[in-house]
Design a protein around this motif. Structure first.
Motif, PDB file in Angstrom:
ATOM      1  N   ALA A  61     -14.017  13.538 -39.885  1.00  0.00           N
ATOM      2  CA  ALA A  61     -13.719  13.482 -38.448  1.00  0.00           C
ATOM      3  C   ALA A  61     -12.731  14.577 -38.060  1.00  0.00           C
ATOM      4  O   ALA A  61     -12.869  15.213 -37.001  1.00  0.00           O
ATOM      5  N   PHE A  62     -11.739  14.823 -38.884  1.00  0.00           N
ATOM      6  CA  PHE A  62     -10.780  15.905 -38.613  1.00  0.00           C
ATOM      7  C   PHE A  62     -11.503  17.250 -38.561  1.00  0.00           C
ATOM      8  O   PHE A  62     -11.252  18.080 -37.674  1.00  0.00           O
ATOM      9  N   ALA A  63     -12.371  17.488 -39.538  1.00  0.00           N
ATOM     10  CA  ALA A  63     -13.085  18.765 -39.590  1.00  0.00           C
ATOM     11  C   ALA A  63     -14.053  18.911 -38.425  1.00  0.00           C
ATOM     12  O   ALA A  63     -14.187  20.003 -37.848  1.00  0.00           O
ATOM     13  N   ARG A  64     -14.738  17.829 -38.064  1.00  0.00           N
ATOM     14  CA  ARG A  64     -15.678  17.895 -36.943  1.00  0.00           C
ATOM     15  C   ARG A  64     -14.938  18.240 -35.648  1.00  0.00           C
ATOM     16  O   ARG A  64     -15.399  19.064 -34.856  1.00  0.00           O
ATOM     17  N   TYR A  65     -13.778  17.636 -35.441  1.00  0.00           N
ATOM     18  CA  TYR A  65     -13.007  17.959 -34.239  1.00  0.00           C
ATOM     19  C   TYR A  65     -12.521  19.405 -34.278  1.00  0.00           C
ATOM     20  O   TYR A  65     -12.507  20.102 -33.253  1.00  0.00           O
ATOM     21  N   THR A  66     -12.138  19.880 -35.451  1.00  0.00           N
ATOM     22  CA  THR A  66     -11.710  21.278 -35.588  1.00  0.00           C
ATOM     23  C   THR A  66     -12.830  22.222 -35.177  1.00  0.00           C
ATOM     24  O   THR A  66     -12.602  23.195 -34.438  1.00  0.00           O
ATOM     25  N   VAL A  67     -14.039  21.946 -35.634  1.00  0.00           N
ATOM     26  CA  VAL A  67     -15.182  22.779 -35.248  1.00  0.00           C
ATOM     27  C   VAL A  67     -15.402  22.725 -33.743  1.00  0.00           C
ATOM     28  O   VAL A  67     -15.569  23.770 -33.079  1.00  0.00           O
ATOM     29  N   GLU A  68     -15.412  21.535 -33.180  1.00  0.00           N
ATOM     30  CA  GLU A  68     -15.641  21.395 -31.743  1.00  0.00           C
ATOM     31  C   GLU A  68     -14.588  22.151 -30.941  1.00  0.00           C
ATOM     32  O   GLU A  68     -14.901  22.834 -29.953  1.00  0.00           O
ATOM     33  N   LYS A  69     -13.353  22.044 -31.353  1.00  0.00           N
ATOM     34  CA  LYS A  69     -12.279  22.704 -30.611  1.00  0.00           C
ATOM     35  C   LYS A  69     -12.325  24.215 -30.787  1.00  0.00           C
ATOM     36  O   LYS A  69     -12.201  24.969 -29.819  1.00  0.00           O
ATOM     37  N   PHE A  70     -12.493  24.663 -32.014  1.00  0.00           N
ATOM     38  CA  PHE A  70     -12.483  26.104 -32.277  1.00  0.00           C
ATOM     39  C   PHE A  70     -13.655  26.804 -31.608  1.00  0.00           C
ATOM     40  O   PHE A  70     -13.544  27.971 -31.214  1.00  0.00           O
ATOM     41  N   VAL A 361      -6.053  17.018 -37.552  1.00  0.00           N
ATOM     42  CA  VAL A 361      -4.747  16.490 -37.928  1.00  0.00           C
ATOM     43  C   VAL A 361      -3.765  16.634 -36.763  1.00  0.00           C
ATOM     44  O   VAL A 361      -2.982  15.715 -36.480  1.00  0.00           O
ATOM     45  N   ALA A 362      -3.810  17.770 -36.072  1.00  0.00           N
ATOM     46  CA  ALA A 362      -2.907  17.984 -34.938  1.00  0.00           C
ATOM     47  C   ALA A 362      -3.169  16.970 -33.824  1.00  0.00           C
ATOM     48  O   ALA A 362      -2.228  16.427 -33.229  1.00  0.00           O
ATOM     49  N   LYS A 363      -4.418  16.731 -33.541  1.00  0.00           N
ATOM     50  CA  LYS A 363      -4.765  15.749 -32.499  1.00  0.00           C
ATOM     51  C   LYS A 363      -4.226  14.370 -32.868  1.00  0.00           C
ATOM     52  O   LYS A 363      -3.606  13.684 -32.043  1.00  0.00           O
ATOM     53  N   ALA A 364      -4.465  13.942 -34.104  1.00  0.00           N
ATOM     54  CA  ALA A 364      -3.998  12.626 -34.539  1.00  0.00           C
ATOM     55  C   ALA A 364      -2.473  12.551 -34.526  1.00  0.00           C
ATOM     56  O   ALA A 364      -1.894  11.523 -34.137  1.00  0.00           O
ATOM     57  N   GLU A 375      -6.525   7.575 -32.809  1.00  0.00           N
ATOM     58  CA  GLU A 375      -7.920   7.175 -32.623  1.00  0.00           C
ATOM     59  C   GLU A 375      -8.634   7.051 -33.956  1.00  0.00           C
ATOM     60  O   GLU A 375      -9.382   6.105 -34.193  1.00  0.00           O
ATOM     61  N   VAL A 376      -8.405   8.008 -34.837  1.00  0.00           N
ATOM     62  CA  VAL A 376      -9.021   8.020 -36.164  1.00  0.00           C
ATOM     63  C   VAL A 376      -8.064   7.373 -37.156  1.00  0.00           C
ATOM     64  O   VAL A 376      -6.852   7.583 -37.091  1.00  0.00           O
ATOM     65  N   ASP A 377      -8.590   6.566 -38.068  1.00  0.00           N
ATOM     66  CA  ASP A 377      -7.752   5.960 -39.092  1.00  0.00           C
ATOM     67  C   ASP A 377      -7.129   7.041 -39.973  1.00  0.00           C
ATOM     68  O   ASP A 377      -7.829   7.908 -40.502  1.00  0.00           O
ATOM     69  N   VAL A 378      -5.806   7.005 -40.134  1.00  0.00           N
ATOM     70  CA  VAL A 378      -5.106   8.028 -40.908  1.00  0.00           C
ATOM     71  C   VAL A 378      -4.422   7.439 -42.140  1.00  0.00           C
ATOM     72  O   VAL A 378      -3.535   8.069 -42.709  1.00  0.00           O
TER      73      VAL A 378
END
Length: 808
Positions: A61-70, A361-364, A375-378
């Motif tokens: 989930a962290f990586a998917r958000y990174t791709v979406e944002k970048f 990670v930054a978003k969380a 939002e995501v379990d950490v």
């Protein structure tokens, strides 16, 4: 909004500033010892590969958000993210099988991906030697991050919202006042702050030491080399596009590749671990272009070059033209480190984060700081997930080095570390050794998985043969142990269960406020309850025994539970971890009462000692606390004693059980029994991403007892879109291990959480997250490493639905 200072202007710090300011926290200052934005840290030399698929749902989930944002970032010099896709190739049968497993993770976690033949791999990446390949796994949304550009683009957005970035600002210390951070001490004075976030990369552990915090990470050197011109690449790319072929991983040789216009970059884990001595770092990196780059060691790269040229023949006409040993962080378990210092409020960390997961990670972290939850379990990344032993320098160094060696290895889900074993053992350990126990490690504890002494129980038991993968770290003996528990009686070492003592005048009120169920009941009561976060997500499940008017024993899951309770503990409550000073034997099975009653002066009948009650008594001469609870769904008790009585307690029980056929049984049997009985495991079947209704744990929530953490969120919660369901496989030889995708009518609808072979019905039973509307009796299909197994959704529990066995 708080005044926030972020230490580190690399990819994590800039991402965090962007996320914080996007949520309205405009008083944000980011400081860095280096220039902006090539600061000299790991981000400045990162090769930028972003492969999203990971065995961890959280990290994916962290990586998917990174791709979406970048993908949405812009920079005047060109792209911040080049979505060329990713290709992982297999040159061995073991890797090819593992890519099928990885394709299953991608399906389960919502990542687009496809398995390719060798010909399709060669067509997609013409540089590879097709004859070396068995196949590959292609993920078209993966790609290359231009890390410094991505950092700057996010920083510019943050600055447009009011954030300040200060280069060439050395952090000398952390200012404190009354147990809270007050600011950051720099050579230019103190920057006042309500919140300080350490995102200093591999410097973070040294900085954290200044505020008494141990960050279990090790700076490691990792080799990266760029070749000379590669003839087939000439004219393929421009300086601006830089790359067009998919990023490539050859994990059988611990290598990855990416294009640099007409050259190839090669990253290698095919070398010895190279931990960095931070005390000599500046001298060691003198002469290099930045303090995160060590001189290249050619001898370590020689095997990597041979393997690289074997996969990409065009390399034979080239050579390494520039190379370095780049520094970045490794942790004992491979996860990032996130969270707030318990003893210094307002001091947060976001460390051991690769570019791949940086924006996620930054978003969380921003959510956690500003909203109190994520939002995501950490939990896998939580600062306080580590046991005390795991924070020792030797443990951190040894296990982080092993994590480096294994970064591209095929790791079985039941494979545990080989070094530093035997650190935590129960008082029964020697008896387990004598019975031929096969041990695995969890939380530092040696835990028996099954016992060779029970091999004779297999003589009349038909256990389907398993494939090689699922047969690893498993034995049919475990099935026999489970069946024996159902038919006679077995002893389980439950000592590694985390136990706290909560006492003091405010203990009852404290636990009432922290948990979902009503624990303010009579002395001797035992209550199953939940810890929720502010949004109603399940942080943990607890078993709370009231042993006195102001004394409770709390069965918990991990050090995170202690951290959560300690942060909320009022002054009139004492919280102690009593795990190491106590021991526990689970005695369960239909003959449990026949075995134990003769040892006990108190009445252990069903009417005399009812289900979910506690009793302080004696077994023989040994003082014990007995809880009538059962994680296997059979008559019996968890029997606790002070650790010094452990050896005598085990022998007393075992001798008393001989006439009843008692055996010692392991945790593989325990897992199978709890799944067929419908008992959840926190962290596997449920996390903070799930509310009680979705998990089938509404019975542990008492909305009429007054306020508790998470109550308001539950009152407003919508109906869950997905629920945890039991599925039973149709064929006796079907096996799954967890995290496999589940299909309804041909579409991926969920995933398996945990599974075990049921000795009662002779088939594998599993938990799976499925759409709420899924009905009992519906057919599903599960993909196990490329093999499809059919299963049926089943009502719960699968075994003994009327609870008659446990309430004998």
């Amino acid at each position: 909004m708080p005044k926030i200072v972020v230490i580190g202007a690399g990819i994590v710090g800039t991402s965090l500033a962007d996320e914080l300011t996007a949520r309205g926290a405009t008083d944000v200052t980011v400081v860095d010892r280096g220039p902006l934005f090539a600061t000299g840290g790991s981000t400045s030399h990162a090769p930028g590969l972003v492969f999203q698929t990971n065995p961890s749902k959280t990290m994916t989930a962290f990586a998917r958000y990174t791709v979406e944002k970048f993908c949405a970032l812009s920079h005047p010099d060109g792209w911040a993210f080049n979505q060329v896709g990713g290709l992982e190739v297999a040159t061995t049968p073991e890797r090819w099988a593992d890519l099928h497993r990885k394709a299953g993770w991608a399906q389960a976690w919502g990542i687009e991906g496809r398995l390719l033949s060798a010909d399709e791999c060669a067509a997609l990446h013409p540089l590879v030697d097709r004859d070396r390949l068995l196949g590959g796994f292609h993920t078209p949304t993966d790609g290359l991050a231009k890390a410094v550009r991505a950092a700057e683009a996010q920083a510019r957005r943050a600055m447009a919202r009011g954030a300040t970035f200060l280069p060439h600002t050395e952090v000398l210390g952390i200012a404190e006042k009354a147990g809270r951070v007050a600011g950051v001490q720099t050579s230019d004075g103190v920057l006042a702050a309500d919140v300080v976030v350490c995102a200093a990369g591999f410097w973070g552990a040294e900085l954290a030491k200044r505020v008494g915090l141990v960050l279990p990470l090790v700076p490691m050197a990792h080799q990266y080399a760029r070749t000379g011109q590669i003839a087939p690449l000439v004219g393929r790319n421009t300086e601006r596009t830089e790359a067009g072929l998919p990023i490539l991983r050859h994990q059988d040789a611990d290598l990855y590749f990416r294009e640099h216009v007409d050259r190839i970059g090669i990253g290698s884990y095919c070398h010895r671990p190279m931990p960095v001595d931070m005390s000599t770092l500046m001298a060691d990196t003198a002469g290099e272009s930045m303090p995160s780059m060590l001189p290249f060691t050619d001898e370590d790269f020689a095997p990597a070059w041979r393997e690289a040229a074997g996969l990409i023949p065009a390399l034979e006409d080239s050579k390494v033209e520039e190379a370095f040993n780049g520094i970045f962080s490794f942790t004992p378990d491979g996860f990032s480190i996130m969270g707030e210092h318990r003893d210094l409020a307002g001091f947060w960390v976001a460390e051991a984060v690769w570019v791949t997961h940086s924006a996620g990670v930054a978003k969380a972290t921003a959510e956690w700081i500003l909203d109190g939850t994520t939002e995501v379990d950490v939990s896998e990344c939580d600062l306080y997930r580590f046991e005390d032993v795991a924070r020792s320098p030797e443990f951190v160094m040894t296990t982080s080095s092993q994590a480096f060696v294994e970064v591209y290895d095929v790791i079985h889900p039941h494979q545990f570390r080989s070094d530093l074993r035997g650190l935590r053992t129960s008082p029964f350990h020697q008896r387990h050794v004598e019975s031929g126990a096969h041990f695995y490690e969890g939380g530092g504890w040696e835990r028996p998985a099954w016992f060779e002494a029970n091999a004779g129980l297999l003589t009349d038991l038909d256990v389907p043969e398993r494939d090689d993968w699922s047969a690893r770290f498993w034995s049919p003996i475990a099935v026999a142990e489970a069946r024996h528990t159902r038919e006679r009686v077995a002893m389980y070492d439950m000592t590694p269960l985390t136990r706290y003592e909560v006492s003091g005048p405010g203990a009852a009120a404290f636990l009432q406020r922290m948990t979902t169920n009503n624990i303010d009941k009579s002395v001797g009561s035992v209550t199953y309850t939940l810890l929720l976060d502010q949004k109603g997500g399940i942080r943990s499940d607890l078993t709370v025994a009231r042993l006195g008017p102001a004394t409770f024993q709390v069965g918990a899951n991990s050090p995170r539970d202690f951290d959560w309770l300690e942060r909320h503990r009022p002054d009139d409550v004492v919280l102690r971890d009593i795990t190491g000073g106590t021991c526990c034997v689970g005695v369960w099975g239909p003959l449990a009462r026949d075995m134990v009653q003769p040892l006990c002066p108190d009445d252990l009948s069903h009417s005399g000692f009812r289900y979910f009650r506690a009793l302080r008594t004696y077994l023989g001469a040994i003082p014990v606390t007995m809880l009538r609870v059962s994680y296997v769904g059979e008559l019996g008790w968890e029997i606790y004693a002070s650790a010094e009585y452990g050896g005598a307690l085990w022998d007393l029980l075992h001798d008393a059980g001989r006439a009843h056929g008692v055996i010692a049984a392991g945790r593989v049997a325990l897992n199978s029994l709890r799944i067929e009985k419908g008992y959840r495991s926190w962290g596997t079947d449920m996390t903070t991403e799930h509310r009680p209704a979705a998990v089938g744990l509404d019975f542990a929530v008492r909305m009429d007892k007054g306020d508790f953490v998470g109550r308001a969120a539950l009152e407003q919660a919508p109906l869950p879109l997905n629920r945890l369901r039991s599925i039973v496989f149709d064929e006796p030889d079907a096996v799954v291990l967890g995290k496999e995708p589940v299909y309804l009518a041909g579409d991926c609808a969920g995933y398996v959480t945990s599974a075990g072979f049921s000795p009662t019905i002779g088939r594998t039973v599993a938990y799976a997250w499925l759409p709420t509307g899924t009905q009992d009796g519906e057919a599903v299909t599960v993909d196990y490493r490329g093999t499809r197994h059919t299963a049926t959704v089943h009502s719960e529990p699968v075994v003994d639905p009327d609870m008659s066995r446990i309430r004998r």
